[in-house]
Design a protein around this motif. Sequence first.
Motif, PDB file in Angstrom:
ATOM      1  N   UNK A   1     -10.309  -2.102 -19.641  1.00  0.00           N
ATOM      2  CA  UNK A   1      -9.012  -1.590 -20.081  1.00  0.00           C
ATOM      3  C   UNK A   1      -7.878  -2.366 -19.425  1.00  0.00           C
ATOM      4  N   UNK A   2      -7.926  -2.533 -18.092  1.00  0.00           N
ATOM      5  CA  UNK A   2      -6.887  -3.295 -17.399  1.00  0.00           C
ATOM      6  C   UNK A   2      -7.401  -3.712 -16.027  1.00  0.00           C
ATOM      7  N   UNK A   3      -7.191  -4.978 -15.695  1.00  0.00           N
ATOM      8  CA  UNK A   3      -7.574  -5.494 -14.381  1.00  0.00           C
ATOM      9  C   UNK A   3      -6.381  -5.414 -13.428  1.00  0.00           C
ATOM     10  N   UNK A   4      -6.680  -5.108 -12.152  1.00  0.00           N
ATOM     11  CA  UNK A   4      -5.627  -5.024 -11.136  1.00  0.00           C
ATOM     12  C   UNK A   4      -5.851  -5.992  -9.988  1.00  0.00           C
ATOM     13  N   UNK A   5      -6.754  -6.924 -10.135  1.00  0.00           N
ATOM     14  CA  UNK A   5      -7.023  -7.863  -9.055  1.00  0.00           C
ATOM     15  C   UNK A   5      -5.735  -8.525  -8.565  1.00  0.00           C
ATOM     16  N   UNK A   6      -5.562  -8.640  -7.263  1.00  0.00           N
ATOM     17  CA  UNK A   6      -6.517  -8.360  -6.177  1.00  0.00           C
ATOM     18  C   UNK A   6      -6.499  -6.914  -5.694  1.00  0.00           C
TER      19      UNK A   6
ATOM     20  N   UNK B   1      -8.094   3.312   5.374  1.00  0.00           N
ATOM     21  CA  UNK B   1      -6.965   4.168   5.710  1.00  0.00           C
ATOM     22  C   UNK B   1      -5.929   3.427   6.527  1.00  0.00           C
ATOM     23  N   UNK B   2      -5.792   2.132   6.243  1.00  0.00           N
ATOM     24  CA  UNK B   2      -4.791   1.315   6.918  1.00  0.00           C
ATOM     25  C   UNK B   2      -3.468   1.362   6.160  1.00  0.00           C
ATOM     26  N   UNK B   3      -2.393   1.444   6.893  1.00  0.00           N
ATOM     27  CA  UNK B   3      -1.071   1.439   6.274  1.00  0.00           C
ATOM     28  C   UNK B   3      -0.765   0.047   5.732  1.00  0.00           C
ATOM     29  N   UNK B   4      -0.272  -0.011   4.489  1.00  0.00           N
ATOM     30  CA  UNK B   4       0.024  -1.298   3.864  1.00  0.00           C
ATOM     31  C   UNK B   4       1.063  -1.108   2.766  1.00  0.00           C
ATOM     32  N   UNK B   5       1.985  -2.081   2.614  1.00  0.00           N
ATOM     33  CA  UNK B   5       2.955  -1.998   1.513  1.00  0.00           C
ATOM     34  C   UNK B   5       2.313  -2.257   0.158  1.00  0.00           C
ATOM     35  N   UNK B   6       1.072  -2.767   0.159  1.00  0.00           N
ATOM     36  CA  UNK B   6       0.388  -3.075  -1.106  1.00  0.00           C
ATOM     37  C   UNK B   6      -0.381  -1.868  -1.625  1.00  0.00           C
ATOM     38  N   UNK B   7       0.219  -0.696  -1.508  1.00  0.00           N
ATOM     39  CA  UNK B   7      -0.393   0.538  -1.999  1.00  0.00           C
ATOM     40  C   UNK B   7       0.638   1.288  -2.816  1.00  0.00           C
ATOM     41  N   UNK B   8       0.204   1.839  -3.930  1.00  0.00           N
ATOM     42  CA  UNK B   8       1.164   2.473  -4.834  1.00  0.00           C
ATOM     43  C   UNK B   8       0.457   3.393  -5.816  1.00  0.00           C
ATOM     44  N   UNK B   9       1.262   4.106  -6.567  1.00  0.00           N
ATOM     45  CA  UNK B   9       0.802   4.866  -7.726  1.00  0.00           C
ATOM     46  C   UNK B   9       1.616   4.374  -8.908  1.00  0.00           C
TER      47      UNK B   9
ATOM     48  N   UNK C   1      -0.956   7.155 -18.449  1.00  0.00           N
ATOM     49  CA  UNK C   1      -2.063   6.995 -17.512  1.00  0.00           C
ATOM     50  C   UNK C   1      -1.488   6.714 -16.125  1.00  0.00           C
ATOM     51  N   UNK C   2      -1.958   7.465 -15.127  1.00  0.00           N
ATOM     52  CA  UNK C   2      -1.515   7.291 -13.749  1.00  0.00           C
ATOM     53  C   UNK C   2      -2.693   6.797 -12.923  1.00  0.00           C
ATOM     54  N   UNK C   3      -2.447   5.754 -12.114  1.00  0.00           N
ATOM     55  CA  UNK C   3      -3.508   5.126 -11.329  1.00  0.00           C
ATOM     56  C   UNK C   3      -3.018   4.887  -9.909  1.00  0.00           C
ATOM     57  N   UNK C   4      -3.862   5.183  -8.923  1.00  0.00           N
ATOM     58  CA  UNK C   4      -3.580   4.829  -7.541  1.00  0.00           C
ATOM     59  C   UNK C   4      -4.122   3.437  -7.259  1.00  0.00           C
ATOM     60  N   UNK C   5      -3.364   2.620  -6.531  1.00  0.00           N
ATOM     61  CA  UNK C   5      -3.775   1.251  -6.218  1.00  0.00           C
ATOM     62  C   UNK C   5      -3.668   1.002  -4.717  1.00  0.00           C
ATOM     63  N   UNK C   6      -4.662   0.304  -4.165  1.00  0.00           N
ATOM     64  CA  UNK C   6      -4.649  -0.051  -2.741  1.00  0.00           C
ATOM     65  C   UNK C   6      -5.099  -1.502  -2.595  1.00  0.00           C
ATOM     66  N   UNK C   7      -4.753  -2.095  -1.464  1.00  0.00           N
ATOM     67  CA  UNK C   7      -5.196  -3.471  -1.212  1.00  0.00           C
ATOM     68  C   UNK C   7      -6.653  -3.507  -0.762  1.00  0.00           C
ATOM     69  N   UNK C   8      -7.123  -2.411  -0.149  1.00  0.00           N
ATOM     70  CA  UNK C   8      -8.538  -2.277   0.206  1.00  0.00           C
ATOM     71  C   UNK C   8      -8.831  -0.793   0.418  1.00  0.00           C
ATOM     72  N   UNK C   9     -10.106  -0.439   0.291  1.00  0.00           N
ATOM     73  CA  UNK C   9     -10.515   0.954   0.446  1.00  0.00           C
ATOM     74  C   UNK C   9     -10.626   1.277   1.933  1.00  0.00           C
TER      75      UNK C   9
END
Length: 375
Positions: free
Chosen positions: A178-183, A207-215, A197-205
């Motif tokens: 449906x849609x790729x989010x790499x990386x 519990x580290x704080x990172x600006x590369x995380x969003x909904x 459609x709402x999706x949560x995105x993280x830079x890695x799985x």
Amino acid sequence: MLTKSRISQQSYWIKSKLIDINMEESKQPKKYNLRKRQNITKSGGNKNGHTISEESSPKSKYSKKEDEYSETEMISSRKPSIELLKDWQIIYTRLHQVSTICSVDDYTMWIGSPKSNLLKVKYDLVRSSTITYIKEFEYPDVDFYDFCYDFDDDRILYSDRKNSSITAISSEYEISLFKSFRPLKPTCITISSDNYIFVGLVNKYSNDESPSRSIIKMCKDGTVCLKIDSIQEGKAIFIMPHRCIVNSVNNNIIVAAFENSKSKGKIIVFNDEGQVISMYTDDRHGVKFCPSFVTCSPVGDIICSDEKSGDILMFDSQAKLLNVIKKGDCRLYGNPYSMAWDTNDQLIIGTKSNPSSKSTGAIQLARYIQDTESK
């Protein structure tokens, strides 16, 4: 297979027949309806809502300290609850834990567990305690974090950890991208009553704080129309967005998230522009809050299952705590791990068995009670 003509004739996903709300017609809340969708046009916009790029994000109005949002006392005389329809009725599954449930119709649902498989089953929770397995997607062919059911297109959309994408399973059981989010990597996923459609995105799985995380909020064609950054005004609002749901009564976005460990969780309420309205962090002494799933009742109450304690927490639409239902009080088998509403407005609860036991996850059926004080 559900046809669109059949879907359009079916009743709302969550009806309000269990509740009598004495309101004027113009003030009645919208029903949570995944079968009859309405395109909502905002003034000054188009049917796709906000038109911002993936790189942009709304200006946050989050300015209060996190402690100001924490609420551990009952703040209302209203006390919503749930009641098992048959507390002896337990439907055992092949899964060690039922982490996600999506009801399709009166007799069909999808259930799954990330480290095992995803199953489509037939069931009759009222007259029997058995399920019939229709289709099984075995791990690692389907390595999902979360999934939801798209009624309009009769398909499952799941957050594919292995391929960093959202993958679709059609009614003919064909798997497609449906849609790729790499990386970036997807976590939670849900579809709102107005077909976003709402999706949560993280830079890695982790519990580290990172600006590369969003909904993010997407149109059905994959266009991103809203992005909620995890860090706003220099403060981390969330770290691991674990589950999400859209409250169809007020269009608020409800997110269950983890902080720097999986035993420290929070419930965050955003408005439809991605601004923080309120938060709940459980600071009761000796309690580790681990929100495994979140959903909304027909009147907009937030219901959350706690994986660690086995409790079910009930909030109002602003995440103010109304009731804590202890595991022993409602006689659940195992700890509650997932929830879904069936077509009869009954709450399906998926459970998680004890890791040290050889037992399996189960499914039980409950009735939502808006106010136990007024019974």
